[in-house]
Motif scaffolding. Structure first.
Motif, PDB file in Angstrom:
ATOM      1  N   GLY A 115       1.998  13.918  -0.113  1.00 42.55           N
ATOM      2  CA  GLY A 115       3.404  13.829  -0.392  1.00 42.55           C
ATOM      3  C   GLY A 115       3.602  14.293  -1.978  1.00 42.55           C
ATOM      4  O   GLY A 115       4.881  14.271  -2.266  1.00 42.55           O
ATOM      5  N   ALA A 116       2.881  14.858  -2.664  1.00 41.01           N
ATOM      6  CA  ALA A 116       2.876  15.258  -3.931  1.00 41.01           C
ATOM      7  C   ALA A 116       3.740  14.376  -4.821  1.00 41.01           C
ATOM      8  O   ALA A 116       3.656  13.025  -4.770  1.00 41.01           O
ATOM      9  N   ALA A 117       4.613  14.832  -5.647  1.00 45.07           N
ATOM     10  CA  ALA A 117       5.445  14.046  -6.491  1.00 45.07           C
ATOM     11  C   ALA A 117       6.454  13.418  -5.850  1.00 45.07           C
ATOM     12  O   ALA A 117       6.986  12.382  -6.547  1.00 45.07           O
ATOM     13  N   SER A 118       6.795  13.708  -4.679  1.00 42.52           N
ATOM     14  CA  SER A 118       7.941  13.010  -3.890  1.00 42.52           C
ATOM     15  C   SER A 118       7.339  11.712  -3.227  1.00 42.52           C
ATOM     16  O   SER A 118       8.027  10.807  -2.566  1.00 42.52           O
ATOM     17  N   GLY A 119       6.012  11.549  -3.369  1.00 43.19           N
ATOM     18  CA  GLY A 119       5.415  10.251  -2.765  1.00 43.19           C
ATOM     19  C   GLY A 119       4.994  10.328  -1.256  1.00 43.19           C
ATOM     20  O   GLY A 119       5.553  11.252  -0.550  1.00 43.19           O
ATOM     21  N   LEU A 120       4.270   9.525  -0.854  1.00 45.18           N
ATOM     22  CA  LEU A 120       3.937   9.347   0.538  1.00 45.18           C
ATOM     23  C   LEU A 120       4.705   8.163   1.194  1.00 45.18           C
ATOM     24  O   LEU A 120       4.653   7.149   0.958  1.00 45.18           O
ATOM     25  N   LYS A 121       5.330   8.632   2.190  1.00 44.49           N
ATOM     26  CA  LYS A 121       6.278   7.943   2.989  1.00 44.49           C
ATOM     27  C   LYS A 121       5.960   7.472   4.450  1.00 44.49           C
ATOM     28  O   LYS A 121       5.033   8.120   5.157  1.00 44.49           O
ATOM     29  N   GLY A 122       6.593   6.402   4.842  1.00 39.81           N
ATOM     30  CA  GLY A 122       6.306   6.158   6.365  1.00 39.81           C
ATOM     31  C   GLY A 122       5.050   5.412   6.672  1.00 39.81           C
ATOM     32  O   GLY A 122       4.593   5.424   7.780  1.00 39.81           O
ATOM     33  N   ILE A 123       4.413   4.655   5.512  1.00 42.15           N
ATOM     34  CA  ILE A 123       3.102   3.989   5.697  1.00 42.15           C
ATOM     35  C   ILE A 123       3.414   2.730   6.619  1.00 42.15           C
ATOM     36  O   ILE A 123       4.380   1.980   6.499  1.00 42.15           O
ATOM     37  N   PRO A 124       2.630   2.561   7.703  1.00 40.17           N
ATOM     38  CA  PRO A 124       2.940   1.334   8.382  1.00 40.17           C
ATOM     39  C   PRO A 124       2.764   0.178   7.749  1.00 40.17           C
ATOM     40  O   PRO A 124       1.691  -0.138   6.756  1.00 40.17           O
ATOM     41  N   LYS A 125       3.604  -0.997   7.922  1.00 40.68           N
ATOM     42  CA  LYS A 125       3.465  -2.186   7.227  1.00 40.68           C
ATOM     43  C   LYS A 125       2.441  -2.992   7.807  1.00 40.68           C
ATOM     44  O   LYS A 125       2.966  -3.770   8.785  1.00 40.68           O
ATOM     45  N   HIS A 126       1.433  -3.211   7.369  1.00 45.93           N
ATOM     46  CA  HIS A 126       0.507  -3.850   8.181  1.00 45.93           C
ATOM     47  C   HIS A 126      -0.091  -5.214   7.212  1.00 45.93           C
ATOM     48  O   HIS A 126      -0.555  -6.349   7.621  1.00 45.93           O
ATOM     49  N   THR A 127       0.252  -5.072   5.879  1.00 47.86           N
ATOM     50  CA  THR A 127      -0.146  -5.779   4.887  1.00 47.86           C
ATOM     51  C   THR A 127       0.620  -7.381   4.892  1.00 47.86           C
ATOM     52  O   THR A 127       1.871  -7.392   5.075  1.00 47.86           O
ATOM     53  N   GLY A 128      -0.100  -8.460   5.323  1.00 47.05           N
ATOM     54  CA  GLY A 128       0.746  -9.803   5.269  1.00 47.05           C
ATOM     55  C   GLY A 128      -0.055 -10.764   4.426  1.00 47.05           C
ATOM     56  O   GLY A 128      -0.826 -10.449   3.683  1.00 47.05           O
ATOM     57  N   LEU A 129       0.571 -12.028   4.422  1.00 52.14           N
ATOM     58  CA  LEU A 129      -0.003 -12.836   3.567  1.00 52.14           C
ATOM     59  C   LEU A 129      -1.533 -13.440   3.827  1.00 52.14           C
ATOM     60  O   LEU A 129      -2.534 -13.621   3.097  1.00 52.14           O
TER      61      LEU A 129
END
Length: 306
Positions: free
Chosen positions: A142-156
């Motif tokens: 993603g360079a300077a604009s960043g990495l997008k669309g990462i799956p949301k797996h992290t929970g409590l």
């Protein structure tokens, strides 16, 4: 058969993490996000405490290890998008991120840990900036604009399960026979060397272990925010983690955990004056060094006399 104290605490921590994960859908999303941030901060602060607190080195590159683990773990998850039950591979992506961060920690640690004090701090600070600049100029992530669309797996459950495991592993390591080498290096490196402790190997072990858990924290962070930007891993992030260790008391695990919780919650209470947060941190360190040089959460308990 009764379990040793550390294992009982680990099982209790894992049980609470599973219980919290079960009830998580009923929590307010804002408070849930803050709680996950607290758990990630505990992993980062506890892992840096092994290097800076127990072993007496001064690393300013923890954000760099976090970035390595975060980007690699996120890259793996993005490659698995569309695969059936892709969330099952989440633990493996976390582990891969941690292992790559540990390898990078080994590559940085072997040449740089022959240095001491300010020189080591400058080298690790430079390493963190190199990682940030590489991320900023690499199109694949993603360079300077960043990495997008990462799956949301992290929970409590995942966050506090990893936090409990990190505290258990580092506490057990420091209290083991081998781990006494960390304390010996911290107290007097020349005396430790003369008593047969391989100081360079001990420091590299602390560095690699700390980098491993920082990489896993990066993976949790990536799958919590679902977006990674190089600016999120600059030197200010490293300073944030160092402040947690200093504020809690170098080498004091309970104090460092309390400081990680306090300093993660503090910006939420100071949102109205967020631009002055670093000034507040600087003033806090100055007052801390003057009033409580061993850390705000370092207490001495008097022994009872018969």
């Amino acid at each position: 058969m009764p379990l040793p104290g550390a294992k009982r605490w680990l099982l209790l921590g894992l049980a609470l993490a599973i219980l919290a994960s079960y009830f998580a859908p009923q929590f307010n999303r804002y408070y849930l996000g803050v709680a996950i941030d607290v758990g990630i901060a505990i992993v980062l602060a506890t892992s840096l405490n092994l290097i800076n607190g127990h072993t007496g080195q001064f690393s300013l590159g923890h954000a760099g290890f976090m970035a390595v683990g975060g980007y690699f773990s996120a890259w793996i998850s993005l490659k698995l998008v569309g695969v059936a039950h892709a969330e099952w591979y989440f633990p493996l992506s976390l582990l891969a991120g941690g292992l790559l961060a540990a390898v990078v920690g080994l590559m940085v640690g072997i040449p740089s840990l022959r240095l001491k004090g300010d020189y080591l701090a400058i080298v690790t600070l430079g390493f963190g900036e190199i990682i940030r600049v590489i991320a900023q100029n690499t199109e694949a992530i993603g360079a300077a604009s960043g990495l997008k669309g990462i799956p949301k797996h992290t929970g409590l459950g995942w966050t506090f399960g990893v936090a409990a495991l990190t505290i258990y592993v580092i506490t057990s390591l420091v209290n083991s026979t081998y781990g006494r080498g960390f304390i010996a290096v911290h107290d007097d490196e020349i005396a430790a060397e003369s008593n047969g402790v391989n100081t360079t190997r001990t420091k590299v072990t602390a560095f690699v272990t700390g980098a491993f858990f920082a990489g896993i924290a990066g993976g949790l962070y990536a799958h919590h925010k679902t977006f990674l930007s190089p600016t999120g891993f600059d030197w200010l992030k490293s300073i944030d983690i160092v402040v947690m260790v200093i504020l809690g008391g170098m080498g004091r695990t309970v104090g460092v955990i309390a400081a990680a919780i306090l300093l993660t919650l503090m910006p939420e209470f100071l949102r109205g004056v967020a631009e002055y947060r670093m000034i507040f941190y600087a003033l806090l360190i100055i007052f801390l060094m003057l009033l409580r040089p061993n850390g705000l959460f370092s207490f001495k308990f008097k022994r009872r006399t018969a």
